[in-house]
Design a protein around this motif. Structure first.
Motif: not given
Length: 880
Positions: A494-499, A502-504, A526-529, A564-567
């Motif tokens: 999860v961590a290494v695939d974050q943008t 910081g998007g997941v 494809t990320h951050s829902a 959290v910062d991404f949001m």
């Protein structure tokens, strides 16, 4: 009597190939109540005699007995032995515990081995199997030997013809370019002085096979590759290393084709007898090529590797109305079928796996979509032959026997379940047989979908690590199984695939980003829902609660903070955050006809999870002493809640969104002004009554709906909802004969028809999140957030639902936490077990009086009784 009985490493029973000293935990037993630890001593030695001590903690005055870290510089390929003794509050010292051992991996990733392959670029679209081998000579008497192995693809490793380990589908699935696991094995017993053969069988797997519903090949690479390093410690103290290099040779194997979704084609006539043993002549084999791969991303998989966990015999062989010959194993599962066949050379066995029968009793393949789930085996024609797939797995309860030499019999088959090997930690039983079956279905849903990653389903052409499914089920999973190593590994991806921002990703490993432009839905993002990406925070929180371990917080801290910062970065001027594609309350029944998106607005779901994840992150910052971050993010949390109330409530405290899910998450996430809590809870009940007592929630609302009711004075309504057995409900599936949890409430409709075949898994664990309520509420085994890891236990059983007894237990790091409660007429009994070195608080609500307290001192506040409890077993009787 006072003893240390079990020592765990990294919260698990094993630790293989570690590169730092595992965290050490232990359990104690005593025949005295109120027993706790005053001091401990840990020793690490180089042998089981403990005559050469490498590390000694000395006597440490502390009550801590879980997650202890010691400092010792490990050497590559060495065994280490650990023992513990403890002193209790009566100043009695235990004997030394039975020792446990671990062995080290490749320290500092100083590999000598090279990745090798016998494939070429021309094999990019080929999913065949390949053999690799090399002879090595051991010149002296052996003391110990350790092997470190991984692949780009899947592998089976052999020494002198013997399979190494019992793991399957290794090295698993990771974000290969950023993170790759290797497996470590003690292979001392498999080698001998003189000539030995190292061999490997390699398959395409997730690495280069066709993946995702977008049907993309070669996402990570076009050639499989293998890496192995064998470290020999000779008896005279000298060492030798044998590693994969350009001197190895390779050839094609009898695996003609093997893919995750489509199954395997195996031609036994192509077998090469003795290929992995000394004396084999490989004159026709090819030289391998060295592949340039980054070894700095390698890390050891010290526990919870996938393997065979259960063997099931078929219940029956029958003919369908269409005349199909079908095996029924009686249980939906993930794994494969092993069969025993006798035929002539060239005879074929063809078996197609599937989950359910259609409304007329015929084999139903439509919900597999493009996945074939087919096994094809060609006989070599030499007596009884045994086979099971090598590099694939199937999700199934049934199998159609398309081709078989002669007449297939029940004894020709057995099913092997394959999932990550984890200790079952939770058990739940009650007087309601349907709830017991539901507990069974939830457990088998986990088994079917926890295969190295938390998948969404095991049968169709998907089987992806959807973050939303993982998030909502995480607390239930932590009751059912020891998930520490499993989740720790996945969270790193999860961590290494974050943008960078910081998007997941929606799925981890991320095989959608960059491959979904032609997908109508995913082309939007494809990320951050919300609720999906929040797995980055909620899973570490679940693990922290369960194990009391701050290590997972430290490891994931940067990932959590970035999310959290991404949001926060994407918040609009109303304080609402949103980003591209949102799933909202996915597949809720209040959606428009034919739509997957529930009626609860995305803005509300996003804002609710924004608040929840921010709060959890602030709490975890405080848990590891990052007080400045705690203050910053707790202030942010309060601002989010303020905006939530401003945007989604009217002046009288009514929710502007009149859906069940909006009320559920507002209540459960504590986003409501307390003066309006009673009103909102009552309105949730009214919304349920409007649906004739049924839920219509989707992925977001379902996990918390019973909690939202029972925590706000509506225990009866929570029980009523759980015990519904008509559509839609959990027990509707049970009444339909389900043995796992379905993706849709109406996967199989009351009229016998199916939900749309494009998305209709019958083994989809997400709605099994109700299991959390079985343990936390009905049984009443709850974690104290202020003292996590079951160091202080809260017992608060919820009587009701016409249930006469409940028996539940959880295997904590300190020992078994258990409760038994029984109600007969107006009399009740509760028995609890509190492990040594823990305490508990027992709550008995809505009772008239305590009849027998068993030495406990209760306080009473309006029919709610409370007692503080030390270790031991206690039985309390009461009147209702």
């Amino acid at each position: 009597m006072f003893n240390v009985i079990k020592v765990k490493l990294n919260y698990m029973d094993e630790a293989t190939g570690v590169v730092e000293v595992p965290r050490i935990s232990w359990q104690m037993v005593s025949d005295e109540r109120n027993c706790y630890q005053k001091a401990y001593q840990i020793q690490i030695a180089e042998n089981e005699r403990f005559n050469v001590i490498l590390c000694d903690s000395g006597v440490i005055e502390s009550h801590v007995s879980a997650g202890i870290s010691l400092t010792l510089k490990l050497q590559t390929a060495q065994r280490y032995f650990v023992r513990v003794k403890a002193q209790n509050n009566l100043s009695i010292w235990s004997e030394w515990s039975p020792y446990v051992c671990f062995f080290s991996g490749i320290i500092n990733n100083e590999w000598q081995a090279k990745f090798i392959s016998v494939e070429t670029e021309k094999d990019a679209d080929n999913s065949k199997g390949t053999y690799l081998r090399q002879e090595v000579f051991l010149e002296k008497r052996i003391e110990s030997v350790f092997a470190y192995v991984t692949a780009l693809g899947l592998y089976h490793f052999y020494i002198n013809g013997q399979r190494v380990g019992i793991d399957e589908m290794t090295p698993g699935w990771t974000s290969y370019h950023k993170h790759l696991m290797y497996q470590a094995y003690n292979v001392t017993e498999l080698l001998k002085t003189g000539v030995n053969v190292l061999g490997a069988h390699i398959g395409a797997g997730w690495y280069k096979g066709l993946m995702s519903f977008n049907h993309i090949r070669n996402i990570y690479g076009k050639k499989t590759a293998f890496l192995a390093e064998v470290h020999v410690n000779y008896a005279d103290g000298s060492k030798a290393i044998f590693a994969t290099d350009e001197n190895w040779q390779g050839d094609n194997s009898p695996v003609v084709f093997s893919e995750i979704y489509d199954g395997e084609i195996y031609d036994a006539r192509l077998e090469q007898v003795g290929w992995n043993s000394p004396g084999f002549k490989e004159s026709k084999w090819q030289n391998v090529q060295v592949e340039n791969c980054d070894k700095s991303i390698l890390s050891p998989q010290y526990a919870s590797k996938p393997g065979i966990n259960d063997y099931l015999k078929p219940k029956q062989i029958f003919q369908t109305p269409k005349g199909e010959t079908v095996l029924d194993f009686g249980q939906n599962m993930t794994g494969w079928i092993e069969f025993f066949v006798q035929g002539k050379e060239g005879d074929k066995v063809i078996i197609k796996c599937f989950e359910v029968l259609d409304g007329e009793g015929n084999a139903y393949f439509a919900n597999l979509r493009a996945a074939k789930e087919t096994i094809e085996y060609t006989c070599r024609g030499s007596g009884m032959e045994t086979y099971h797939p090598n590099f694939t797995y199937q999700g199934f309860q049934y199998a159609q026997i398309v081709s078989w030499p002669g007449t297939p019999l029940l004894e020709n088959f057995k099913a092997c379940t394959v999932h990550s090997v984890m200790e079952q930690t939770g058990t739940f039983e009650c007087s309601n047989s349907d709830l017991n079956q539901l507990q069974h279905n939830i457990l088998w849903g986990l088994k079917g979908n926890f295969l190295d990653i938390p998948m969404d389903c095991p049968q169709r052409d998907e089987r992806l690590g959807w973050t939303g499914d993982a998030e909502i089920f995480s607390r239930t999973a932590c009751y059912l199984m020891n998930t520490y190593a499993f989740y720790e590994k996945w969270l790193w991806d999860v961590a290494v695939d974050q943008t960078v921002e910081g998007g997941v990703p929606h799925v981890v490993p991320d095989v959608l980003t960059g491959y979904s432009d032609n997908d109508v839905l995913l082309s939007q993002g494809t990320h951050s829902a919300a609720a999906w990406a929040d797995a980055a925070v909620i899973l570490p929180w679940s693990m922290y609660l369960t194990f009391g371990d701050t290590g997972i917080i430290r490891r994931q801290y940067s990932s959590m903070k970035k999310w959290v910062d991404f949001m926060h970065f994407h918040v609009d001027d109303k304080g609402i955050w949103s980003y591209k594609l949102q799933f909202g309350d996915w597949v809720a029944l209040d959606a428009k006809p034919g739509d997957y998106f529930g009626a609860t607005p995305n803005e509300l779901v996003c804002s609710a999870y924004y608040a929840y994840s921010t709060l959890l992150f602030a709490k975890m910052a405080r848990a590891i002493g990052k007080d400045s971050d705690y203050e910053t993010y707790f202030i942010l949390y309060n601002e989010i809640v303020k905006n939530y109330r401003k945007n989604f409530f009217d002046a009288e405290g009514n929710l502007l969104v009149q859906t069940q899910t909006a009320h559920v998450i507002s209540l459960y996430f504590n986003l409501i002004d307390e003066q309006y809590r009673t009103k909102i809870a009552a309105n949730l009940v009214a919304l349920i009554q409007k649906e004739n007592g049924h839920l219509v929630t989707g992925f977001v609302g379902t996990p918390y709906i019973c909690h939202a009711l029972s925590q706000n004075g509506y225990a009866k309504e929570a029980y009523d909802l759980l015990l519904k057995d008509d559509f839609p409900s959990w027990l509707y599936q049970v009444k339909c004969g389900a043995t796992t949890v379905w993706e849709h409430w109406d996967g199989l409709k009351p009229d016998g028809t199916m939900w749309s075949a494009d998305m209709n898994s019958f083994n989809h664990y997400a709605y099994g999140a109700i299991g959390e309520w079985l343990y936390r509420a009905i049984a009443g085994i709850e974690i104290d957030e202020q003292v996590p890891g079951y160091k202080h236990i809260i017992f608060k059983p919820l009587f009701g639902g016409a249930i006469s007894y409940v028996k539940a237990a959880y295997k904590s790091m300190y020992g078994d936490v258990s409760i038994y409660w029984h109600i007969k007429k107006m009399e009740g009994l509760v028995t609890i077990h509190v492990p040594v070195n823990t305490t508990a608080t027992l709550y008995l609500d809505a009772i008239q009086a305590i009849s027998e307290a068993d030495s406990l001192i209760f306080t009473n506040d309006d029919k709610s009784y409370k007692a503080e409890v030390g270790s031991g077993e206690y039985t309390v009787t009461f009147t209702l």
